[in-house]
Design an enzyme around this catalytic site. Structure first.
Site, PDB file in Angstrom:
ATOM      1  N   LEU A 180      26.805  40.320  40.921  1.00 43.26           N
ATOM      2  CA  LEU A 180      27.371  41.401  41.754  1.00 43.26           C
ATOM      3  C   LEU A 180      28.390  40.854  42.754  1.00 43.26           C
ATOM      4  N   THR A 193      39.565  35.827  26.009  1.00 43.26           N
ATOM      5  CA  THR A 193      40.805  36.575  26.216  1.00 43.26           C
ATOM      6  C   THR A 193      41.948  36.033  25.365  1.00 43.26           C
ATOM      7  N   ASP A 194      42.939  36.884  25.103  1.00 43.57           N
ATOM      8  CA  ASP A 194      44.129  36.417  24.378  1.00 43.57           C
ATOM      9  C   ASP A 194      45.007  35.518  25.258  1.00 43.57           C
ATOM     10  N   GLU A 195      44.736  35.514  26.580  1.00 46.28           N
ATOM     11  CA  GLU A 195      45.601  34.726  27.473  1.00 46.28           C
ATOM     12  C   GLU A 195      45.489  33.223  27.219  1.00 46.28           C
ATOM     13  N   TYR A 198      43.425  31.128  35.649  1.00 51.43           N
ATOM     14  CA  TYR A 198      42.451  31.979  34.944  1.00 51.43           C
ATOM     15  C   TYR A 198      42.394  31.614  33.459  1.00 51.43           C
ATOM     16  N   SER A 199      43.562  31.612  32.798  1.00 51.24           N
ATOM     17  CA  SER A 199      43.520  31.387  31.345  1.00 51.24           C
ATOM     18  C   SER A 199      43.119  29.949  31.020  1.00 51.24           C
ATOM     19  N   ALA A 200      43.462  29.007  31.915  1.00 51.81           N
ATOM     20  CA  ALA A 200      43.022  27.618  31.691  1.00 51.81           C
ATOM     21  C   ALA A 200      41.502  27.528  31.767  1.00 51.81           C
ATOM     22  N   LYS A 258      39.365  29.993  31.137  1.00 53.09           N
ATOM     23  CA  LYS A 258      38.793  30.661  29.958  1.00 53.09           C
ATOM     24  C   LYS A 258      38.966  29.767  28.721  1.00 53.09           C
ATOM     25  N   ASN A 264      42.434  45.278  28.351  1.00 54.46           N
ATOM     26  CA  ASN A 264      41.609  46.497  28.280  1.00 54.46           C
ATOM     27  C   ASN A 264      42.025  47.478  29.372  1.00 54.46           C
ATOM     28  N   ASP A 280      57.828  38.294  41.677  1.00 50.61           N
ATOM     29  CA  ASP A 280      57.084  38.097  40.437  1.00 50.61           C
ATOM     30  C   ASP A 280      55.816  37.276  40.643  1.00 50.61           C
ATOM     31  N   TYR A 312      49.646  41.649  48.474  1.00 49.52           N
ATOM     32  CA  TYR A 312      50.956  42.277  48.305  1.00 49.52           C
ATOM     33  C   TYR A 312      51.889  42.114  49.512  1.00 49.52           C
TER      34      TYR A 312
HETATM   35  P1  NAD Z   1      35.217  42.058  35.724  1.00 48.06           P
HETATM   36  O1  NAD Z   1      35.867  41.180  36.741  1.00 48.06           O
HETATM   37  O2  NAD Z   1      35.368  43.522  35.809  1.00 48.06           O
HETATM   38  O3  NAD Z   1      33.642  41.776  35.694  1.00 48.06           O
HETATM   39  C1  NAD Z   1      33.109  40.488  35.777  1.00 48.06           C
HETATM   40  C2  NAD Z   1      31.625  40.618  36.050  1.00 48.06           C
HETATM   41  O4  NAD Z   1      31.064  39.283  36.111  1.00 48.06           O
HETATM   42  C3  NAD Z   1      31.299  41.289  37.404  1.00 48.06           C
HETATM   43  O5  NAD Z   1      30.257  42.223  37.235  1.00 48.06           O
HETATM   44  C4  NAD Z   1      30.865  40.138  38.290  1.00 48.06           C
HETATM   45  O6  NAD Z   1      29.922  40.524  39.280  1.00 48.06           O
HETATM   46  C5  NAD Z   1      30.257  39.177  37.264  1.00 48.06           C
HETATM   47  N1  NAD Z   1      30.299  37.788  37.724  1.00 48.06           N
HETATM   48  C6  NAD Z   1      31.376  37.125  38.223  1.00 48.06           C
HETATM   49  N2  NAD Z   1      31.030  35.867  38.568  1.00 48.06           N
HETATM   50  C7  NAD Z   1      29.700  35.732  38.264  1.00 48.06           C
HETATM   51  C8  NAD Z   1      28.776  34.665  38.371  1.00 48.06           C
HETATM   52  N3  NAD Z   1      29.133  33.482  38.885  1.00 48.06           N
HETATM   53  N4  NAD Z   1      27.509  34.866  37.938  1.00 48.06           N
HETATM   54  C9  NAD Z   1      27.124  36.071  37.423  1.00 48.06           C
HETATM   55  N5  NAD Z   1      27.967  37.121  37.316  1.00 48.06           N
HETATM   56  C10 NAD Z   1      29.241  36.962  37.720  1.00 48.06           C
HETATM   57  O7  NAD Z   1      35.713  41.493  34.321  1.00 48.06           O
HETATM   58  P2  NAD Z   1      36.069  42.274  32.968  1.00 48.06           P
HETATM   59  O8  NAD Z   1      37.466  42.706  33.036  1.00 48.06           O
HETATM   60  O9  NAD Z   1      35.002  43.229  32.681  1.00 48.06           O
HETATM   61  O10 NAD Z   1      35.987  41.047  31.936  1.00 48.06           O
HETATM   62  C11 NAD Z   1      34.753  40.691  31.346  1.00 48.06           C
HETATM   63  C12 NAD Z   1      34.990  39.515  30.397  1.00 48.06           C
HETATM   64  O11 NAD Z   1      35.933  39.879  29.392  1.00 48.06           O
HETATM   65  C13 NAD Z   1      35.552  38.280  31.104  1.00 48.06           C
HETATM   66  O12 NAD Z   1      34.967  37.152  30.522  1.00 48.06           O
HETATM   67  C14 NAD Z   1      37.051  38.338  30.773  1.00 48.06           C
HETATM   68  O13 NAD Z   1      37.603  37.044  30.756  1.00 48.06           O
HETATM   69  C15 NAD Z   1      37.026  38.962  29.392  1.00 48.06           C
HETATM   70  N6  NAD Z   1      38.224  39.733  29.026  1.00 48.06           N
HETATM   71  C16 NAD Z   1      38.722  40.700  29.871  1.00 48.06           C
HETATM   72  C17 NAD Z   1      39.821  41.466  29.461  1.00 48.06           C
HETATM   73  C18 NAD Z   1      40.387  42.565  30.342  1.00 48.06           C
HETATM   74  O14 NAD Z   1      41.435  43.128  30.008  1.00 48.06           O
HETATM   75  N7  NAD Z   1      39.745  42.933  31.445  1.00 48.06           N
HETATM   76  C19 NAD Z   1      40.417  41.218  28.223  1.00 48.06           C
HETATM   77  C20 NAD Z   1      39.888  40.209  27.407  1.00 48.06           C
HETATM   78  C21 NAD Z   1      38.788  39.492  27.816  1.00 48.06           C
HETATM   79  O1  DAU Z   2      45.191  39.859  28.126  1.00 50.81           O
HETATM   80  C1  DAU Z   2      43.866  39.970  28.558  1.00 50.81           C
HETATM   81  C2  DAU Z   2      43.806  39.836  30.066  1.00 50.81           C
HETATM   82  O2  DAU Z   2      44.338  41.041  30.605  1.00 50.81           O
HETATM   83  C3  DAU Z   2      42.396  39.598  30.597  1.00 50.81           C
HETATM   84  O3  DAU Z   2      41.920  38.365  30.111  1.00 50.81           O
HETATM   85  C4  DAU Z   2      42.382  39.599  32.133  1.00 50.81           C
HETATM   86  O4  DAU Z   2      41.054  39.471  32.604  1.00 50.81           O
HETATM   87  C5  DAU Z   2      42.972  40.903  32.610  1.00 50.81           C
HETATM   88  O5  DAU Z   2      43.049  40.912  34.007  1.00 50.81           O
HETATM   89  C6  DAU Z   2      44.374  41.128  32.007  1.00 50.81           C
HETATM   90  O6  DAU Z   2      45.313  40.174  32.549  1.00 50.81           O
HETATM   91  P1  DAU Z   2      46.809  40.607  32.977  1.00 50.81           P
HETATM   92  O7  DAU Z   2      47.313  39.626  33.952  1.00 50.81           O
HETATM   93  O8  DAU Z   2      47.642  40.893  31.779  1.00 50.81           O
HETATM   94  O9  DAU Z   2      46.470  42.038  33.678  1.00 50.81           O
HETATM   95  P2  DAU Z   2      46.991  42.728  35.023  1.00 50.81           P
HETATM   96  O10 DAU Z   2      46.485  44.117  34.994  1.00 50.81           O
HETATM   97  O11 DAU Z   2      46.729  41.894  36.215  1.00 50.81           O
HETATM   98  O12 DAU Z   2      48.558  42.769  34.792  1.00 50.81           O
HETATM   99  C7  DAU Z   2      49.126  43.451  33.668  1.00 50.81           C
HETATM  100  C8  DAU Z   2      50.642  43.301  33.766  1.00 50.81           C
HETATM  101  O13 DAU Z   2      51.112  44.062  34.893  1.00 50.81           O
HETATM  102  C9  DAU Z   2      51.108  41.882  34.008  1.00 50.81           C
HETATM  103  O14 DAU Z   2      52.333  41.662  33.334  1.00 50.81           O
HETATM  104  C10 DAU Z   2      51.332  41.815  35.513  1.00 50.81           C
HETATM  105  C11 DAU Z   2      51.788  43.231  35.844  1.00 50.81           C
HETATM  106  N1  DAU Z   2      51.416  43.725  37.191  1.00 50.81           N
HETATM  107  C12 DAU Z   2      50.114  43.650  37.578  1.00 50.81           C
HETATM  108  C13 DAU Z   2      49.727  44.097  38.838  1.00 50.81           C
HETATM  109  C14 DAU Z   2      48.290  43.989  39.271  1.00 50.81           C
HETATM  110  C15 DAU Z   2      52.380  44.293  38.012  1.00 50.81           C
HETATM  111  O15 DAU Z   2      53.573  44.393  37.633  1.00 50.81           O
HETATM  112  N2  DAU Z   2      52.000  44.730  39.261  1.00 50.81           N
HETATM  113  C16 DAU Z   2      50.716  44.645  39.701  1.00 50.81           C
HETATM  114  O16 DAU Z   2      50.436  45.051  40.869  1.00 50.81           O
END
Ligand code: NAD
Ligand code: DAU
Length: 352
Positions: A37, A132-134, A157-159, A161, A187, A287, A348
């Site tokens: 949490l 993740t695809d990152e 982050y991606s490093a 993962k 997502n 950026d 920001y």
């Molecule tokens: P999120 O940040 O919404 O949720 C992460 C959850 O992990 C939270 O509930 C947090 O409380 C819990 N958490 C964080 N650190 C913790 C710790 N040390 N111990 C126990 N719990 C902990 O993340 P999300 O967007 O739901 O992503 C979930 C997974 O999917 C991640 O592994 C992310 O890398 C991967 N992923 C996300 C996306 C995306 O677009 N969001 C895409 C591809 C993969």
């Molecule tokens: O590709 C999968 C990944 O997608 C996941 O692994 C990550 O957990 C998830 O956060 C997401 O990463 P991104 O960096 O792509 O998502 P984000 O929503 O942060 O940004 C999406 C795009 O929008 C990116 O090109 C940055 C841009 N952006 C983002 C924010 C928050 C903006 O232009 N302005 C913003 O304020």
């Protein structure tokens, strides 16, 4: 065999959808949601299913090996679906070590716990790592990430993962623990914390606040509805090849600026505002450092081998998402009160 599945990060965005799907679809499984949490974890995301008799919650940090072991023993864990992570790229740029701790060390802790607990018979247990695809880095104008694309992470982050993926593979090779990994694209959907592009911009449009588009806005992401990611995880968990990896995506690429304009148009209609009103909030800002230009997933393998494909179009998914945020103002107000404002100002303020 009865399964007692540990889902880590189940109180987060994607995790809550995976927990809900498994709890309601597989009544004979016990689902144990383990989550620390953090700011991103929210039990409100699961209040519709928390009374279910096959659902359990454990507030535990994956960095705490002793508590992990207790949970494995208490619930006789048979399988793991590991989603817990620090997930926001911008936060990783400000505090990389948090990502090393949770995403790398936390994953290794969990692998060690599972290895020790399952050591008498690895063959009936699965460690599913959600990634993740990152990890593949950035694409140019052409091409897609496939499962054989070399890893080339560009952000902390991606490093982190990528490192966790390598540890999962290494544990399969070295210790013969059974694993599977999936790498998914961006997502979107209900319960998405408003630090990521789509929910942050929905919240700002509602509140008539500036929409901070990074750089030239021509960065491209490949968007998948979160419930479709959850069904893909279900498919890979049950039918994926052991020690294999699957890319998950919806062949749905959008340049950020085009997506933001679509969001503005849809929300103006829903909010009965004048056409073009929300677009005026678009503000180009400094950026993101190391910003990956384009992501695009080739999801052919999961489609052809396992028969999975997304169930909704982007237009349907985005409309459902906007409706959900407009109907769940209490959820949105709760997560944007308290420390959120401080986060927002900090993130920001110097973007100009
Ligand atoms: P999120 O940040 O919404 O949720 C992460 C959850 O992990 C939270 O509930 C947090 O409380 C819990 N958490 C964080 N650190 C913790 C710790 N040390 N111990 C126990 N719990 C902990 O993340 P999300 O967007 O739901 O992503 C979930 C997974 O999917 C991640 O592994 C992310 O890398 C991967 N992923 C996300 C996306 C995306 O677009 N969001 C895409 C591809 C993969
Ligand atoms: O590709 C999968 C990944 O997608 C996941 O692994 C990550 O957990 C998830 O956060 C997401 O990463 P991104 O960096 O792509 O998502 P984000 O929503 O942060 O940004 C999406 C795009 O929008 C990116 O090109 C940055 C841009 N952006 C983002 C924010 C928050 C903006 O232009 N302005 C913003 O304020």
């Amino acid at each position: 065999m009865k399964k007692n599945i540990l889902i880590t990060g189940g109180a987060g965005f994607i995790g809550s959808h995976v927990v809900r799907l498994f709890v309601t679809k597989y009544l004979s499984y016990n689902i144990i949601n383990l989550d620390a949490l953090t700011y991103a974890g929210n039990l409100e995301n699961l209040k519709d299913i928390d009374h279910c008799s096959n659902y359990f919650f454990e507030k535990v940090n994956i960095l705490d090996a002793a508590q992990l072991k207790e949970v494995f023993v208490k619930h006789n864990i048979t399988d793991v679906i590991h989603l817990a992570a620090e997930s926001h790229v911008d936060r990783s740029i400000l505090s990389p070590l948090d990502f090393v701790y949770t995403n790398v060390i936390g994953t290794v802790n969990l692998l060690n716990t599972a290895k020790e607990f399952w050591k008498d018979d690895f063959s009936s247990h699965l460690f599913y790592h959600v990634s993740t695809d990152e990890v593949y880095g950035a694409l140019g104008n052409e091409g897609f990430f496939t499962e054989t694309t070399p890893y080339h992470p560009n952000s902390p982050y991606s490093a982190s993962k990528a490192s966790s993926d390598h540890f999962v593979r290494a544990y399969a090779e070295t210790y013969h623990i059974q694993t599977v990994i999936s790498n998914c694209s961006n997502n979107y959907g209900p319960f998405h914390f408003p630090e990521k592009l789509i929910p942050l911009f929905i919240n700002n449009i509602i509140n008539k606040k500036p929409l901070p588009v990074y750089g030239d806005g021509l960065y491209t992401r490949d968007w998948l509805f979160v419930k479709d990611h959850a069904t893909a995880i279900d498919t890979v968990f049950h039918n994926g090849k052991i020690n294999d990896t699957y890319n998950i995506g919806g062949f749905n690429e959008w340049k950020n600026i085009d997506l933001v304009k679509l969001l503005c148009t849809l929300m103006d209609k829903k909010l009965n505002r004048q056409s073009g009103e929300s677009e005026q909030l678009i503000t180009y800002v400094k950026d993101r450092p190391g910003h990956d230009r384009r992501y695009a997933i080739d999801a052919t393998k999961i489609n052809q081998e396992l028969g999975w494909k997304p169930s909704v179009t982007f237009e349907e998914g985005l409309a459902q998402t906007i409706d959900w945020y407009l109907e769940n103002t209490e959820w949105l107000n709760n997560v944007t009160s308290g420390t959120y404002e401080k986060y927002y100002d900090n993130m920001y303020a110097d973007r100009g």
